[in-house]
Design an enzyme around this catalytic site. Structure first.
Site, mmCIF file in Angstrom:
data_model
loop_
_atom_site.group_PDB
_atom_site.id
_atom_site.type_symbol
_atom_site.label_atom_id
_atom_site.label_comp_id
_atom_site.label_asym_id
_atom_site.label_seq_id
_atom_site.Cartn_x
_atom_site.Cartn_y
_atom_site.Cartn_z
ATOM 1 C CG ASP A 63 -1.886 1.115 1.252
ATOM 2 O OD1 ASP A 63 -2.835 1.055 0.458
ATOM 3 O OD2 ASP A 63 -1.699 2.065 2.024
ATOM 4 C CB THR A 96 -1.931 5.808 -1.868
ATOM 5 O OG1 THR A 96 -1.528 4.454 -1.737
ATOM 6 C CG2 THR A 96 -3.175 6.035 -1.045
ATOM 7 C CB THR A 97 0.787 2.970 -5.588
ATOM 8 O OG1 THR A 97 0.647 2.302 -4.332
ATOM 9 C CG2 THR A 97 2.145 2.656 -6.175
ATOM 10 C CG ASP A 391 -6.547 0.675 -0.196
ATOM 11 O OD1 ASP A 391 -6.549 1.364 0.844
ATOM 12 O OD2 ASP A 391 -5.547 0.583 -0.943
#
Ligand SMILES: Nc1ncnc2c1ncn2[C@@H]1O[C@H](COP(=O)(O)OP(=O)(O)OP(=O)(O)O)[C@@H](O)[C@H]1O
Ligand SMILES: [Mg+2]
Length: 543
Positions: A63, A96-97, A391
């Protein structure tokens, strides 16, 4: 040099200053390094990172936000990149990545333009125009999703979960869809999901497959006394933020007891006080007491005699969840407790999970309150499963609230990139170059996915571009499992629109902000540059 001295003349001694291209180069380098750190984790074929903190605590994750937060990045520009991940995490949960990789790539492409002597303000301008258009194009590309379309929602959950290292993705995806759809609120025509109503509780042991959805609240505590019933129906619940104990005397106060009578009298008063507390609970009509603080042995005994269930030392967050679920208000003084403060649940019971007792508060007054009890072989598995669930809950909620979904696997990025290039041509001038750089940056997503799948990234991009320039190529993306570019519409890879638009927002904003900086001034007393670790590369980062 003389010029430099003149520029620094008004600043104190020990102040370090970097200006112009050097400052930009330095900042871009750092931002790109941060993006590079998470790049290999993108997508279902992405790798995990193991981070060991200075206490020896190990985190294994895929994550982006988790990895960057755990990495303890100190450089101010590095921190700005971490904030991109955090914002994405707060706003949507997933992506997020993607957001961080995009920010790094926007800057990488900007650097090339800077090398070609294009002024940063032109680049910033072009990027702002591109970001606005990109969001529009994402919206155009997106398809509708209905809140009752569980099949599609399940694929959205699955896409989020397969990005993580969690196994049993199918089972978890079902749980997420059931959980989210059971807490949806209709406000007029709008769908609202309060994610606080989905409580995640972790318990090591068993396997991920044993993870279950409970309608109600689970607390990782036991019923305090063996003499109390293990379950009760029609529970009337008192939530207390106080100790059912006799208050300890102040540390320096002394009580002098000289005779057995005095001792007895002292004990009697204590007993009376505790009995009084239990009496208040009974009078209010509660058959379950849950408190954030302790419960004295004697009080437990009296409660047990009254057939009242008690649970103690419950976390504040659990108390809040219980209050929301049962409709109880948390009472801080015994005197104030009345029947009006009590909450309601159809059933309160203790059950053993992995050999440990846990308390289940089910059939709550507010049925829009559920828990997911996460199980898994080890702490690392349980932790990563929790992140995957967070997520996925974010993604499914966002899809329901916005009603728009995109095909992932780099397909929507490729589609938007093609449209942006067409748009760039209509702008012309130097901004056109910046918009084209922005479009090229979006393609970092399919390119990275192709890399993680061991494909040739250049070939993959060429195929993708040509597919998306045709009418029926809209859904072409990178099938990382098959290692080829193909139509991904039915390949079970869907993401909510907001994941993409939010990533564009935060990534482009941070890139623009970093591009605008052309002067780094480090005061001698404040703002020390991060030092290399002792015995590391020697000295700080010299500016
Ligand atoms: N089955 C799949 N085939 C191809 N690509 C996929 C598949 N499932 C997910 N992806 C892609 O993987 C990317 C998401 O990867 P990942 O979940 O690792 O990162 P993220 O969502 O950006 O960040 P986070 O670390 O917050 O999850 C998206 O571009 C998504 O479309
Ligand atoms: Mg993800």
């Amino acid at each position: 040099m003389a010029d430099q001295e003149q520029q620094n003349a008004f600043m104190g001694e020990g102040t370090k200053r970097t200006r112009g291209r050097d400052a930009q180069r330095m900042n871009i380098l750092i931002a790109r390094a941060v993006a590079q750190a998470v790049k290999s984790t993108l997508g279902p074929k992405g790798m995990d990172k193991m981070i060991v903190d200075d206490m020896g605590e190990v985190t294994i994750s895929n994550d982006g936000a988790t990895i960057l937060t755990e990495m303890a990045i100190e450089h101010p520009v590095g921190k700005m990149m971490v904030d991109v991940a955090k914002t994405q995490d707060e706003e949507v949960g997933d992506g997020t990545t993607t957001a961080v990789i995009l920010a790094g790539t926007f800057l990488e492409k900007a650097e090339k333009l800077l090398d070609d002597s294009i002024h940063p303000s032109i680049i910033v301008n072009g990027y702002m125009m591109a970001a606005t258009k990109a969001k529009e194009f994402y919206r155009e590309t997106a398809d509708d999703v209905k809140p009752d379309d569980k099949k599609t929602l399940r694929i959205i959950a699955l896409t989020s979960i397969t990005g993580k290292s969690a196994e049993s993705a199918e089972e978890l995806a079902d749980l997420v869809v059931d959980a989210v759809t059971s807490v949806v609120d209709n406000e007029g025509t709008k769908m609202i999901i309060n994610e606080d109503n989905i409580k995640l509780e972790k318990k090591n042991g068993g396997s991920l497959k044993d993870t279950q959805l409970i309608s109600g609240i689970v607390i990782d505590k036991e019923i305090v006394h063996t003499g109390m019933p293990r379950s009760v129906t029609n529970a009337k619940i008192a939530l207390l933020d106080l100790a059912l104990e006799v208050r300890e005397p102040e540390s320096d106060a002394k009580i002098e007891i000289n005779t057995p009578e005095q001792l007895q009298a002292f004990i009697d008063t204590e007993e009376k006080q505790l009995k009084g507390m239990v009496e208040s609970v009974k009078k209010a009509g509660a058959n379950v007491v849950i408190t954030q603080k302790g419960i004295d042995d004697l009080a437990q005994h009296y409660l047990a005699k009254e057939g009242i269930i008690a649970v103690r030392r419950v976390k504040k967050s659990d108390m809040d969840a219980l209050a929301r679920a049962t409709g109880a208000s948390v009472v801080t003084s015994m005197k104030e407790l009345s029947s009006k403060d009590l909450g309601f649940a159809g059933k309160v019971l203790e059950k053993k999970v992995a050999g440990d007792p846990m308390v289940f508060v089910e059939q709550c007054k507010n049925p829009k309150s559920v828990s997911i009890l996460i199980r898994g072989g080890t702490q690392h598995v349980v932790d990563e499963a929790e992140r995957a669930l967070v997520d996925a809950i974010g993604s499914v909620s966002s899809a329901i609230e916005m009603g728009k979904v995109l095909v992932g696997a780099g397909s929507c990025e490729a589609e938007v990139a093609v449209k942006l290039r067409d748009y760039a041509k209509t702008i012309g001038g130097r901004e056109q170059l910046a918009i084209e750089a922005f479009a090229e940056s979006l393609e970092v997503i399919p390119r990275t996915l192709a890399e993680t799948a061991g494909m040739d990234p250049i070939d993959a991009l060429v195929t993708l571009r040509s597919a998306h320039s045709k009418k029926d190529g809209k859904y072409f993306g990178v099938n990382v499992f098959k290692g080829r570019v193909e139509d991904m519409k039915n390949a079970r890879c869907l993401e909510p629109l907001q994941v993409k638009t939010q990533a564009i927002d935060s990534a482009s904003e941070v890139a623009e902000m970093i591009l605008r900086i052309d002067d780094i001034i480090l005061g001698s007393s404040k703002g020390k540059m991060p030092q290399m670790p002792p015995g590391g590369m020697g000295g700080g980062m010299d500016m």
